[in-house]
Design an enzyme around this catalytic site. Sequence first.
Site, mmCIF file in Angstrom:
data_model
loop_
_atom_site.group_PDB
_atom_site.id
_atom_site.type_symbol
_atom_site.label_atom_id
_atom_site.label_comp_id
_atom_site.label_asym_id
_atom_site.label_seq_id
_atom_site.Cartn_x
_atom_site.Cartn_y
_atom_site.Cartn_z
ATOM 1 N N GLU A 9 -6.441 35.014 45.754
ATOM 2 C CA GLU A 9 -7.715 35.445 45.794
ATOM 3 C C GLU A 9 -7.654 36.848 45.907
ATOM 4 O O GLU A 9 -8.712 37.744 45.327
ATOM 5 C CB GLU A 9 -8.335 34.688 47.010
ATOM 6 C CG GLU A 9 -9.793 35.033 47.188
ATOM 7 C CD GLU A 9 -10.682 33.991 47.994
ATOM 8 O OE1 GLU A 9 -11.499 34.516 48.649
ATOM 9 O OE2 GLU A 9 -10.229 32.719 48.111
ATOM 10 N N ASP A 21 -7.949 30.592 48.780
ATOM 11 C CA ASP A 21 -8.169 30.158 49.957
ATOM 12 C C ASP A 21 -8.784 28.921 49.863
ATOM 13 O O ASP A 21 -9.610 28.378 48.603
ATOM 14 C CB ASP A 21 -9.259 31.048 50.602
ATOM 15 C CG ASP A 21 -8.763 32.477 51.117
ATOM 16 O OD1 ASP A 21 -7.577 32.548 51.404
ATOM 17 O OD2 ASP A 21 -9.523 33.311 51.423
ATOM 18 N N TYR A 28 -6.085 30.385 58.934
ATOM 19 C CA TYR A 28 -7.503 30.579 58.131
ATOM 20 C C TYR A 28 -8.607 30.816 59.001
ATOM 21 O O TYR A 28 -8.749 29.959 59.954
ATOM 22 C CB TYR A 28 -7.732 29.544 57.191
ATOM 23 C CG TYR A 28 -8.788 29.915 56.109
ATOM 24 C CD1 TYR A 28 -8.643 31.260 55.203
ATOM 25 C CD2 TYR A 28 -9.854 29.142 55.917
ATOM 26 C CE1 TYR A 28 -9.639 31.492 54.325
ATOM 27 C CE2 TYR A 28 -10.869 29.481 54.933
ATOM 28 C CZ TYR A 28 -10.660 30.765 54.284
ATOM 29 O OH TYR A 28 -11.721 30.856 53.357
#
Length: 826
Positions: free
Chosen positions: A7, A104, A318
């Site tokens: 990403e 992600d 995360y």
Amino acid sequence: MELIITEKETAARNIAEILSGGGADVERRNGVNVYKWGGRRCVGLSGHVVENDFPPEYSNWRDVQPVELIDADVVVEPHESRENIVRTLRLLARDADSVVIATDYDREGELIGKEAHDLVREVSDAPVKRARFSSFAEREVTEAFSNLEDLDFDLAAAGEARQEIDLVWGAALTRFLSLAAKQRGEDFISVGRVQSPTLKLIVDREREIEAFDPETYWELFADLTKDSEAFEVQYFDANEGRGTDRVWDEALAESVYEALQETSTATVEKVSRRTRTDDPPNPFNTTQYIRAAGSLGYSASRAMSFAEELYTSGYITYPRTDNTVYPEDLDIEDLLDDLSAHREFGEDAEELLDGDCTPTEGDEETTDHPPIHPTGELPAGSALGDDEREIYELVVRRFLATVADPAEWEHLQVTARVGEHSLKANGKRLVEPGYHAVYPYFNTSENHVPDLDEGEELPVEDVRLDEKETQPPRRRGQSRLIERMEEMGIGTKATRHNTIEKLYDRGYIESDPPRPTRLARAVVDAGEQYADLVVSEEMTSQLERDMAAIADGEISLDDVTEESREMLSAVFDELHASREELGADLRKSLKEDKTLGPCPECGADLLVRQSRYGSHFVGCDGYPDCEFTLPLPSSGKPLILDETCDEHDLRKVKILDGRSTFVHGCPLCAAEEADAEADVVIGDCPDCGEEHGGELAIKTLRTGSRLVGCTRYPDCDYSLPLPRRGEIEVTDERCDEHDLPELVVHSGDEPWELGCPICNYRDYQERQSVGDLVDIDGVGEKTVEKLAAVGIETLDDLREREADTVAAEVQGVSADSVRTWQAKAD
């Protein structure tokens, strides 16, 4: 060749480091870093490298009616500032035998991955797989690449639906309201699907505060003494219970006060003790993390920025998650063992290993990401800045707290009597610190009440009667606002903090806790009066539920976007019928937002205006009949405050200028003070003094700025800046080089010895001179490393890059910071 797509560039660097065992090389293609080792290549995107927009024929506000946007096609094109990344991705994809998407794992990340998948498909039929992981810990990344999965097209479709709906709603309504209010250019009125209901939450709370009617009540206190030790007791109504300590009747309050003053002793009537278990907190989800970081002074956006930095560095999991239950495969003892090697947390982790290690659980359990917790990979001492270190410690200590023992409190309740009147005291003592020993963020203050026996007679001293008023509800801080948004289904864990940031950027809210501006009230009022669905949480929460259903494969993207367009069409039916009235209301409110007060020459309104060159000033609404003006500081953006000047009845002005933000005050006062203040001559002008007799003088300008300037201005424009605030003292000490007096600025506790103004400015220029990235104020060595990782190694590199692109590629760096650095580099 296997192509890995991440990403962001930092993620590509981390994954390459892990999978290559530190052996990856880097090459530049089209200004993009490509990491290579063996038969693999890894490239980082910059978030969304393509964007949704309307076809070009819809871009002209004059030729296209806002309602036409409802049924307009939506096209996907490469983002203008990221075309080099798209070109690089296509070049790499042509040579790829297989592709792995490693973005992600959430709705937005899956959409970014799907966008990359589509770009690959334009040039290659290579199989595309998906690597899913919740942290950049080496073990988890390695395992993810050993167990590749398929791309989740349903989850990506939910993200696509959000993009299309936000575009259509935002563009159509923004254009309609802006055109109705005759606001164009930078002053357009922004409206959004999530933004507007959030703004209504803030406005509604402000209305509650303003509508609040305070009530007067009284509280009575006294001190009782046991063995020379005094403790406080409070009167309460024994018939109503211990919680009834407010007295609403003034006569009763005076009567009790007199009775307490007239007595010498109170009798202990009841003593009760109990022990309370204080359970450890649940694991962090995004909302609770933001709340905890907020208690340390971090805004929601800064808290998430630092968390994302720690995530991409591999130190925490995360940070965008609803989950509050650790997964079964998380080995708590292994993680504690890893943390035991940390110099700061090691001792706490080792002690917890000797206990039960059973973690707490919250109410939300999801399967996409675990709660936020440390990965066990420990940062080196110099790896983190002060803010990152503080946030990392918060996350680690929260994890430690969730596996620690409960705390125990001992509570002592005492009831005493004076005649027919009851007094109470509540003591508490922390008996077993439990999780508080590893998580020092909760209040553990104790209230000491001595051991007492029923029937004891204690001296009564220092009787007090306090008159008070009930208080309005508090404004919600950012973390509380995000909690409320979550409760009402407004936005998602990934977008709520960004929504608040947009409201600040667009001038709808100010201060912290957020407070709505007049413009915000005008937009919410207009929505409520003419099209309630625009500011209603019902619409946006329903669409959030629909997008979740898309992700689960229950309904299609087309079904949801079509339903959304139908809802928007109904909104426009309401708006069109009231366009003129709505526009007039908005224009009136916008004018009020810029109004300072009466013009001293003609009585019309004085307004903050903007010149054709972009600078702000105060001008009369009676122009051209009245040409009265006042200057404003040249830097920053003026914000009109509610506070007014007693002398001129004008509202005061605050100048928003980042860290240099200050209150300018009443512009007329500033101008009059400057006119009345005589220049202070301090020496000869170095440019024209010898030939024309010019002198240097300390001057105060009508904008409030101060400088040392030549008395022959404008024939000689020599000048040196001086600080805006503080009293300037001209000392008897003189500069040997320039024969000017040394100046001292008295502001705050310590005076600033500015010295000779010429020498001071020369030193300032030398400090500001920039020869390398690290010379720029605000760019430290760590930031230089981050910039180098995305190909910015020189000042020319920095000047050439788009600020928004750099901010998207570099964690913890805002676009405004990049623009500031670019200005200093020029």
